[in-house]
Enzyme design. Structure first.
Site, PDB file in Angstrom:
ATOM      1  N   ILE A  75       0.759  -1.161  -0.211  1.00 49.26           N
ATOM      2  CA  ILE A  75       0.072  -0.070   0.047  1.00 49.26           C
ATOM      3  C   ILE A  75       0.718   1.095   0.056  1.00 49.26           C
ATOM      4  O   ILE A  75       0.530   2.237  -0.620  1.00 49.26           O
ATOM      5  CB  ILE A  75      -1.072   0.022   1.290  1.00 49.26           C
ATOM      6  CG1 ILE A  75      -1.927  -1.112   1.084  1.00 49.26           C
ATOM      7  CG2 ILE A  75      -1.472   1.428   1.248  1.00 49.26           C
ATOM      8  CD1 ILE A  75      -2.652  -1.316   2.373  1.00 49.26           C
ATOM      9  N   HIS A  76       1.917   1.262   0.731  1.00 54.59           N
ATOM     10  CA  HIS A  76       2.854   2.207   1.064  1.00 54.59           C
ATOM     11  C   HIS A  76       3.669   2.544  -0.674  1.00 54.59           C
ATOM     12  O   HIS A  76       3.810   3.779  -1.023  1.00 54.59           O
ATOM     13  CB  HIS A  76       4.043   2.307   1.751  1.00 54.59           C
ATOM     14  CG  HIS A  76       4.870   3.136   1.922  1.00 54.59           C
ATOM     15  ND1 HIS A  76       4.415   4.559   2.358  1.00 54.59           N
ATOM     16  CD2 HIS A  76       6.249   3.178   2.012  1.00 54.59           C
ATOM     17  CE1 HIS A  76       5.640   5.246   2.368  1.00 54.59           C
ATOM     18  NE2 HIS A  76       6.617   4.503   2.387  1.00 54.59           N
ATOM     19  N   ALA A  77       4.128   1.531  -1.223  1.00 53.79           N
ATOM     20  CA  ALA A  77       4.673   1.520  -2.494  1.00 53.79           C
ATOM     21  C   ALA A  77       3.667   2.229  -3.451  1.00 53.79           C
ATOM     22  O   ALA A  77       4.188   2.974  -4.193  1.00 53.79           O
ATOM     23  CB  ALA A  77       5.002   0.119  -2.709  1.00 53.79           C
TER      24      ALA A  77
END
Length: 113
Positions: A75-77
């Site tokens: 999700i962060h990526a």
């Protein structure tokens, strides 16, 4: 899962570098270095494409039925990927605006002189 984490960190690293290049481009344009600004956008785009390709490889795996799985790192990526893309758009618009401002300033100076 280790492969997924490595791919995610690759995305984060590449698009983080791209975003930094786009911010640098805005700063160069603000200083009137429009050629340098375009070079920074180009350098950022190269890094962004590396991150985008890594992201696309995950999408291809899922399309082939291989479940990649969801994780906070993924999700962060993806968030970083979208953020970098948005910064590129903003950088290109700001460069164009700074160019117009510089052109107007030159015209005003020539009219005064």
């Amino acid at each position: 899962m280790e492969d997924l984490e490595m791919t995610c960190f690759q995305i984060i690293s590449n698009v983080g570098t791209a975003r930094s290049s786009y911010i640098e481009a805005i700063q160069k344009a603000k200083q009137g270095d429009f050629e340098g600004a375009r070079e920074s956008v180009s350098a950022g785009q190269k890094e962004f494409l590396k991150g985008h390709e890594a992201h696309f490889s995950l999408l291809q795996k899922e399309a082939q039925g291989v479940m990649v799985g969801g994780s906070l790192i993924l999700i962060h990526a993806e968030d970083q990927l979208m953020s970098a893309e948005n910064f590129k758009i903003i950088a290109e618009e700001m460069i164009a605006n700074y160019e117009k401002m510089a052109e107007l300033e030159k015209r005003l100076e020539s009219q005064r002189g």
